[in-house]
Write an enzyme that holds these catalytic residues in place. Structure first.
Site, PDB file in Angstrom:
ATOM      1  N   SER A 209       0.881  -1.234  -0.110  1.00 14.24           N
ATOM      2  CA  SER A 209       0.021   0.120   0.065  1.00 14.24           C
ATOM      3  C   SER A 209       0.952   1.246  -0.045  1.00 14.24           C
ATOM      4  CB  SER A 209      -0.877   0.019   1.353  1.00 14.24           C
ATOM      5  OG  SER A 209      -1.346   1.223   1.517  1.00 14.24           O
TER       6      SER A 209
ATOM      7  N   TYR B  19      -1.645  -1.258  10.404  1.00 23.41           N
ATOM      8  CA  TYR B  19      -1.943  -1.558   8.796  1.00 23.41           C
ATOM      9  C   TYR B  19      -0.713  -1.209   8.137  1.00 23.41           C
ATOM     10  CZ  TYR B  19      -4.118  -1.246   4.232  1.00 23.41           C
ATOM     11  OH  TYR B  19      -4.030  -1.358   2.786  1.00 23.41           O
TER      12      TYR B  19
HETATM   13  N1  LIG Z   1      -8.725  -0.165  -2.023  1.00 17.95           N
HETATM   14  C1  LIG Z   1      -7.463   0.601  -1.707  1.00 17.95           C
HETATM   15  O1  LIG Z   1      -7.515   1.942  -1.846  1.00 17.95           O
HETATM   16  C2  LIG Z   1      -6.301  -0.009  -1.236  1.00 17.95           C
HETATM   17  C3  LIG Z   1      -5.280   0.677  -1.084  1.00 17.95           C
HETATM   18  C4  LIG Z   1      -3.767   0.134  -0.776  1.00 17.95           C
HETATM   19  C5  LIG Z   1      -3.817  -1.136  -0.793  1.00 17.95           C
HETATM   20  N2  LIG Z   1      -5.077  -2.003  -0.702  1.00 17.95           N
HETATM   21  C6  LIG Z   1      -4.895  -3.283  -0.592  1.00 17.95           C
HETATM   22  O2  LIG Z   1      -5.647  -4.006  -1.683  1.00 17.95           O
HETATM   23  C7  LIG Z   1      -6.163  -5.249  -1.180  1.00 17.95           C
HETATM   24  C8  LIG Z   1      -7.484  -5.813  -1.598  1.00 17.95           C
HETATM   25  O3  LIG Z   1      -7.985  -4.396  -0.775  1.00 17.95           O
HETATM   26  P1  LIG Z   1      -9.608  -4.085  -1.379  1.00 17.95           P
HETATM   27  O4  LIG Z   1      -9.696  -2.518  -1.363  1.00 17.95           O
HETATM   28  O5  LIG Z   1     -10.019  -4.769  -2.522  1.00 17.95           O
HETATM   29  O6  LIG Z   1     -10.292  -4.284  -0.099  1.00 17.95           O
HETATM   30  P2  LIG Z   1     -12.006  -5.150   0.107  1.00 17.95           P
HETATM   31  O7  LIG Z   1     -12.226  -4.933   1.473  1.00 17.95           O
HETATM   32  O8  LIG Z   1     -12.792  -4.810  -1.015  1.00 17.95           O
HETATM   33  O9  LIG Z   1     -11.739  -6.552  -0.243  1.00 17.95           O
HETATM   34  C9  LIG Z   1     -10.748  -7.579   0.780  1.00 17.95           C
HETATM   35  C10 LIG Z   1     -11.105  -8.932   0.714  1.00 17.95           C
HETATM   36  O10 LIG Z   1     -10.547  -9.800   1.497  1.00 17.95           O
HETATM   37  C11 LIG Z   1     -11.356 -10.549   2.112  1.00 17.95           C
HETATM   38  N3  LIG Z   1     -10.367 -10.934   3.494  1.00 17.95           N
HETATM   39  C12 LIG Z   1     -10.517 -10.388   4.730  1.00 17.95           C
HETATM   40  N4  LIG Z   1     -10.002 -10.971   5.533  1.00 17.95           N
HETATM   41  C13 LIG Z   1      -9.426 -11.979   5.135  1.00 17.95           C
HETATM   42  C14 LIG Z   1      -8.655 -13.297   5.333  1.00 17.95           C
HETATM   43  N5  LIG Z   1      -8.350 -13.352   6.737  1.00 17.95           N
HETATM   44  N6  LIG Z   1      -8.543 -14.410   4.657  1.00 17.95           N
HETATM   45  C15 LIG Z   1      -8.991 -14.359   3.182  1.00 17.95           C
HETATM   46  N7  LIG Z   1      -9.685 -13.214   2.910  1.00 17.95           N
HETATM   47  C16 LIG Z   1      -9.866 -12.221   3.524  1.00 17.95           C
HETATM   48  C17 LIG Z   1     -12.407  -9.985   2.456  1.00 17.95           C
HETATM   49  O11 LIG Z   1     -13.608 -11.054   2.294  1.00 17.95           O
HETATM   50  C18 LIG Z   1     -12.777  -9.095   1.132  1.00 17.95           C
HETATM   51  O12 LIG Z   1     -13.363  -9.954   0.179  1.00 17.95           O
HETATM   52  C19 LIG Z   1      -5.495  -5.279   0.450  1.00 17.95           C
HETATM   53  O13 LIG Z   1      -4.583  -5.813   0.763  1.00 17.95           O
HETATM   54  C20 LIG Z   1      -5.640  -3.821   0.668  1.00 17.95           C
HETATM   55  O14 LIG Z   1      -4.805  -3.580   2.006  1.00 17.95           O
HETATM   56  C21 LIG Z   1      -6.259  -1.465  -0.990  1.00 17.95           C
END
Ligand SMILES: NC(=O)c1ccc[n+]([C@@H]2O[C@H](COP(=O)([O-])OP(=O)(O)OC[C@H]3O[C@@H](n4cnc5c(N)ncnc54)[C@H](O)[C@@H]3O)[C@@H](O)[C@H]2O)c1
Length: 266
Positions: free
Chosen positions: A145, A158
């Site tokens: 991230s 985080y």
């Molecule tokens: N959306 C953003 O702005 C952003 C920015 C930086 C990093 N990220 C990273 O991208 C990745 C995806 O994020 P997103 O925005 O799609 O989030 P999201 O919340 O839409 O999706 C996360 C998914 O992970 C699943 N999950 C959570 N805990 C879990 C576990 N213990 N085992 C298996 N699955 C699990 C959830 O059920 C969900 O479907 C993450 O690693 C997040 O940190 C996202």
């Protein structure tokens, strides 16, 4: 031939905002995708929509035995694992609100965040690598991230977990590169998903002010980068953390204020 034709890709957090867009992109490019998520219904829905090249499975990346059985099961069923995409993390809004500062975060949440995000990602690597070594080839994509690139006012656990994932990525790349395994990380900036709106919708315009692009990122932007990393055309890239943030981290922190100042002089 499509870029990811018949590659077997296992992605965690596949039912989420970024995960589901990546699954869709991988399928478009010819892959067979094991879509793993804590919420089985979310990946079943994805399989119903995208067809039988998506194999939905339930996983909790914080559950060592279950995660191992999902990876071993995918290899037993499909014969190999070309790409592991560690995308899952603790992202739910309740967790995000409670993840504050070093003195205020509940210790239990600090431990759980590191356990799921760091150890969960580590376990994925640990369980996938033996299969990849047998194949003589493998490819791992981890998810960092922009929280890994600089300090933040809140989310101490985080952001620390994401810095650790960058370190893990470089170590896996170093230890297994000569054996045919690549490992890179993606560091997204603000990507507009359903959860992004739930956490704090008012953050959108504030973050956009600091982006160099006219819009914030979408899950499809991450899908495009992940497909490139999953494909053989990125064969010379390993040990890297690729930031995809609309240039938020590419300029002086005061740029947006300075632009306002210059506009005031005009
Ligand atoms: N959306 C953003 O702005 C952003 C920015 C930086 C990093 N990220 C990273 O991208 C990745 C995806 O994020 P997103 O925005 O799609 O989030 P999201 O919340 O839409 O999706 C996360 C998914 O992970 C699943 N999950 C959570 N805990 C879990 C576990 N213990 N085992 C298996 N699955 C699990 C959830 O059920 C969900 O479907 C993450 O690693 C997040 O940190 C996202």
């Amino acid at each position: 031939m499509k870029r990811l034709q018949d590659k077997v890709i296992l992605i965690t957090g596949a039912g989420g905002g970024i995960g589901s867009a990546c699954v869709e992109r991988f399928i478009d490019e010819g892959a067979i995708v094991v879509a793993a998520d804590l919420m089985l219904a979310s990946v079943e829905k994805l399989a119903n929509r995208l067809g039988d090249r998506v194999i939905p499975v339930q996983v909790d990346i914080g559950d060592e035995q279950l995660f191992k059985s999902v990876i071993d099961g995918a290899v037993a069923r499909l014969g190999r694992l070309d790409v592991l995409f560690n995308n899952a993390a603790l992202t739910d809004p309740t967790t995000q609100y409670m993840d504050t500062t070093a003195t205020d975060i509940p210790l239990e949440l600090w431990r759980r965040t590191l356990e799921v995000n760091v150890t969960g990602t580590f376990m994925g690597c640990r369980f996938a690598i033996p299969h990849m070594l047998k194949q003589g080839k493998g490819n791992i994509i981890n998810t960092a991230s922009i929280g890994a690139n600089a300090g933040d006012s809140v989310r101490v656990a985080y952001c620390t977990s994401k810095i650790a994932i960058v370190g893990l990525t470089k170590n896996i790349a170093t230890q297994y590169g000569k054996k045919g395994i690549r490992c890179n990380a993606i560091a997204p900036g603000p990507i507009v998903t359903e959860n992004f709106h739930k956490v704090a919708p008012e953050l959108g315009p504030m973050l956009l002010r600091h982006a160099l692009t006219p819009e914030l990122g979408t899950p499809d932007d991450i899908g495009a980068l992940a497909a490139y990393l999953a494909a053989d055309e990125s064969r010379f890239m390993t040990g890297q953390c690729l930031t995809i943030d609309g240039g938020i981290g590419a300029h002086h922190p005061h740029t947006a204020d300075f632009d306002d100042y210059l506009a005031g002089l005009a």
